[in-house]
Design an enzyme around this catalytic site. Structure first.
Site, PDB file in Angstrom:
ATOM      1  N   SER A   1      45.384  41.251  30.866  1.00  0.00           N
ATOM      2  CA  SER A   1      45.186  41.869  32.169  1.00  0.00           C
ATOM      3  C   SER A   1      44.256  43.082  32.104  1.00  0.00           C
ATOM      4  CB  SER A   1      46.552  42.229  32.762  1.00  0.00           C
ATOM      5  OG  SER A   1      46.459  42.671  34.082  1.00  0.00           O
TER       6      SER A   1
ATOM      7  N   ASP B   1      40.619  43.394  37.864  1.00  0.00           N
ATOM      8  CA  ASP B   1      40.977  43.735  36.488  1.00  0.00           C
ATOM      9  C   ASP B   1      40.559  42.580  35.575  1.00  0.00           C
ATOM     10  OD1 ASP B   1      42.869  41.947  37.414  1.00  0.00           O
ATOM     11  OD2 ASP B   1      44.539  42.848  36.325  1.00  0.00           O
TER      12      ASP B   1
ATOM     13  N   ASP C   1      41.855  39.924  34.187  1.00  0.00           N
ATOM     14  CA  ASP C   1      42.148  38.519  34.496  1.00  0.00           C
ATOM     15  C   ASP C   1      42.079  38.232  35.996  1.00  0.00           C
ATOM     16  OD1 ASP C   1      44.470  39.950  35.115  1.00  0.00           O
ATOM     17  OD2 ASP C   1      45.806  38.324  34.540  1.00  0.00           O
TER      18      ASP C   1
ATOM     19  N   ASP D   1      43.684  39.149  38.648  1.00  0.00           N
ATOM     20  CA  ASP D   1      44.829  38.950  39.541  1.00  0.00           C
ATOM     21  C   ASP D   1      45.112  40.206  40.370  1.00  0.00           C
ATOM     22  OD1 ASP D   1      45.956  40.563  37.586  1.00  0.00           O
ATOM     23  OD2 ASP D   1      47.718  39.300  37.259  1.00  0.00           O
TER      24      ASP D   1
END
Length: 451
Positions: A103, A243, A245, A247
């Site tokens: 993340s 960010d 990833d 999400d």
């Protein structure tokens, strides 16, 4: 929180804490658990997506080997956002999906996040069973041979199918919207340019040249200042930042001012309510949601429901009560009408569509909510004394005095960190100087008694 899996999967420094051996064994155990849960004893099919970290290819290989070695078939999605894995699990009728990502963390970290066949994070019971096999050797790993081994294939069209899904979530195009898009040198680097081209926005892509070690480095949703400056100096309507990833999403308005997750949820929830589509007139947030959001909900005829910190708990509440929007100040926002997890690109497309339809600037839209001043102090304490906060009568009494003084003009939240030897002291209120004084006073007391 389990021994391997926290609230957002297994995570650690790649090749040191999150080793190839551990990834291999998580793959083995996950496939065995999924096979046990299939009434027809079918060979499970597992999707694997990854972000742009240098360690992601290594861990993908280890996971793939583990899964195939106990009889699971694997589909490689390549570099994709986390929400793409959650979406494609359902579209491909797969048994599960795995995302390799840490993340918003620096490049040396990585993680393994597992989604079930419905696109939701794996239930605690199944995670516990995987942990038991990996850590306690509660079952021997299966050793199939010949035709019972798993196979591997790639799906080159996966990104295009995810982009189609996001673009279908709005009516019309984003033509005429000038937006700067910060991909954080992460997963969105593989999707954002295609997405915003398809939607017809007048866009500039920033930080979409990943090299394996520059993910989240002075860019993306955790480092918003550079995007804010770009928007101001290049006369953009707004900027959005993801960010590693993708999400999460945060935004900056045309003046370079931060529009965080609380504001984004407020803007989108109001648009849903105005369209008669806000389920049960309710929005879900967490205990860290700014008090200004509560006030916004009161003024706009909405109900606000608060959960423990963590998107997992927000989602659980939404599913239990049939709510369709919720999220966190960090920008992890769930639109259950379109997805099963937080989705940064979906959030940004929803926001930009609202801007176009309303004809309002982002600063005008964000004015529906007023942020209460907030003070957060992290107090370092010894690990063995961190939990004594719960039983220290002197600290508890002082906190109650502050609560009584603030009444409905503010609030205090004191909680131990789940991962570090810290006590977090957060105060919100109408008067910054007042809450700052209270926060420092409580923090000093905790240092004195628990350090």
């Amino acid at each position: 929180m389990g021994r391997l899996f926290g609230t957002d999967g297994a995570r650690g420094i790649a090749n040191s804490e999150l080793t190839c051996e551990l990834a291999l064994n998580i793959g083995r155990a996950a496939a065995m658990v999924l096979l046990d849960n299939d009434d027809n004893n079918n060979k499970p099919t597992i999707l694997i997506g990854k972000d742009t970290r240098i360690s992601s290819d290594m861990l993908e290989s280890a996971l793939t080997a583990g899964l195939c070695s106990v009889g699971a078939n694997v589909i490689h999605l390549g570099t994709v956002p986390t929400p793409a894995v959650a979406f494609l699990v359902r579209k491909y009728n797969a048994s599960a999906g795995v995302m390799i990502s840490a993340s918003h963390n620096p490049h040396e970290f990585n993680g393994i996040k597992i989604f079930n066949s419905d696109g939701y994070k794996l239930p605690d019971a199944l995670e516990d069973k995987i942990e038991s096999i990996v850590l306690d050797k509660s079952e021997q790993y299966a050793v199939p041979v010949g035709k019972d081994l798993g196979s591997v294939k790639a799906v080159p069209k996966a990104i295009d199918e995810y982009i189609e899904h996001i673009s279908d979530s709005i009516e019309g195009t984003l033509e005429g919207i000038r937006v700067a898009v910060d991909c954080s040198n992460g997963s969105a680097s593989a999707t954002a340019r295609k997405l915003f081209t398809k939607l017809g926005a007048d866009f500039v892509i920033l930080n979409d040249t990943p090299d394996g070690i520059n993910i989240n480095e002075k860019c993306g949703s955790t480092h918003i200042d550079n995007l804010a400056e770009y928007v101001k100096t290049h006369d953009m309507d707004c900027g959005v930042a993801y960010d590693g990833d993708a999400d999460r999403c945060l935004a900056v308005d045309e003046n370079g001012e931060l529009v965080d997750g609380d504001f984004l949820i407020a803007i989108c929830a109001k648009a849903l309510k105005d369209a008669g589509r806000l389920s049960h007139n309710t929005v879900v947030g967490t205990v860290m949601t700014n008090m200004g959001f509560n006030k916004f909900c009161e003024e706009n005829g909405m109900k606000f429901v608060s959960t423990t910190v963590g998107d997992r708990y927000v989602l659980e509440n939404m599913l239990e009560n049939d709510y369709n929007i919720g999220g966190e100040q960090s920008g992890h926002i769930i639109f259950l009408d379109y997805g099963t997890t937080g989705d940064g690109e979906l959030t940004s497309v929803q926001l930009l569509s609202i801007m176009k339809k309303s004809g309002k600037s982002l600063s005008q839209l964000a004015s529906v909510m007023k942020r209460y001043p907030q003070v957060l102090i992290n107090v370092k304490v010894s690990r063995d004394k961190k939990d004594k906060y719960f039983t220290d009568k002197t600290i508890k009494a002082e906190i109650e005095k502050v609560k009584d003084h603030l009444k409905n003009r503010g609030r205090i939240l004191v909680r131990p960190s789940g991962t570090e030897p810290l006590i977090r002291v957060m105060l919100e209120g109408e008067d910054y100087m007042e809450i700052s004084g209270f926060a420092n006073s409580i923090a000093d007391l905790i240092r004195t008694r628990l350090s």
